[in-house]
Design an enzyme around this catalytic site. Sequence first.
Site, mmCIF file in Angstrom:
data_model
loop_
_atom_site.group_PDB
_atom_site.id
_atom_site.type_symbol
_atom_site.label_atom_id
_atom_site.label_comp_id
_atom_site.label_asym_id
_atom_site.label_seq_id
_atom_site.Cartn_x
_atom_site.Cartn_y
_atom_site.Cartn_z
ATOM 1 N N SER A 174 33.321 22.511 40.056
ATOM 2 C CA SER A 174 33.914 23.828 40.301
ATOM 3 C C SER A 174 32.866 24.899 40.575
ATOM 4 O O SER A 174 33.090 25.809 41.367
ATOM 5 C CB SER A 174 34.788 24.242 39.110
ATOM 6 O OG SER A 174 34.029 24.197 37.915
ATOM 7 N N ASP B 193 25.229 17.685 25.593
ATOM 8 C CA ASP B 193 26.180 16.902 26.387
ATOM 9 C C ASP B 193 25.566 15.548 26.753
ATOM 10 O O ASP B 193 25.383 15.241 27.925
ATOM 11 C CB ASP B 193 26.561 17.688 27.643
ATOM 12 C CG ASP B 193 27.843 17.170 28.293
ATOM 13 O OD1 ASP B 193 28.586 16.439 27.610
ATOM 14 O OD2 ASP B 193 28.083 17.490 29.465
#
Length: 420
Positions: A114, A269
């Site tokens: 995105s 992450d």
Amino acid sequence: MIVNGIKGAFRIGQTLSVLGKTGVNWVRGDRPPTPRLLRQTFENLGATYIKLGQFIASSPTFFPPSYVEEFQNCLDRTPALPFSVMKRILREELGQPLDRIYSEIDPVPLASASIAQVHSAKLVSGEDVVIKIQKPGVENILLTDLNFLYASARILETIAPKLSWTSLSGIVEEIQKTMMEECDFIKEANNLKTFRQFLLDSHNDGATVPMVYENVSTRRVLTMERFYGVPLTDLESIREVTSDPERTLITAMNTWFSSLTQCEFFHADVHAGNLMVLRDGRVGFIDFGIVGRIKPDTWQAVSDFISAVMVGNFEGMAGAMVRIGVTHETIDVDQFADDLRRLYHQMDHMVPDTPYLAEEAEDEVNNILMDMVKIGEQHGLHFPREFALLIKQFLYFDRYVHILAPEMDMFMDERLTMLH
């Protein structure tokens, strides 16, 4: 300024249009469960809301389990923009003809999300690189959407002050900080440089991060060394580059654990796509868009929690979690410890004897994390998001042990330095 205002107004119009369409479908009888409806609406609304969905998925400390679970499916794979558009941004940002910098750029992206698109390329000096290019208008859309969300949250807090003792506008501010950081590639470049320096200072030559080419990087363009390797969970491919996959995993874990105390942040992450085993056997840490920082006053409690986990001391785990969390109630630490003990035994039964897919491992990690947080909340605790991020990485490594080194005891193996 006026142009940005017009674009902002247009964006709010787009948002209201999507919400209106969702409302019409609801009236016509298209009524999926609320979490799924919200996730589908977010995906239709684009960049900000997709990122918001991912924030929900990684924040069981803020949101109900049914929403956290549904938003695991929030996809951040978006259609690629034409290369001509990305090329224009590259030229604008770098301020010189591209053929002076890159001898070739692959017009087909390696990935499209995105916020940014990633293309492989080669510098005129011969090095293979990847270029992360921010999509046009993203920052303005994020700011407009987040200001709209913040205003909506303040209105909700005024109308329904008892909605939650967790501040909605505070959550939106936290989301805004996280997302705007992801839009600033200079911050990501600095994260990469800081982690590289940490590896040098700790004499760690078994792990590495991509080198940043600063002279061809800006706030919206990040040019990095290209890594060639395989994901940490691909056991068969790892065996082709190293005879000791277990040692590779230990290197990855020791690097991450030592970063908790020796680096100013930790990689927040470490899913399978962000840990690579390179052709020379080193572990490559990639994608430093999301990092976690623990406040010094919280660190001692986190350290005690990790130590308690390592020796299976559930009373110690419960006590540390009470110190990490925020509560308005008196906690029964013994009962809390018993509930954590039950969850731990369930985890033992959940581990399969046969290798399983990385995607399954990720789902399991999310479920266990949600269960831990749920138990805390049943006892009246709310945890900071950084704690959830930290525990999630722990759980990822626990799953990797079961995939790559099933005989290894994560908390007893002397090769693992952990926090000793």
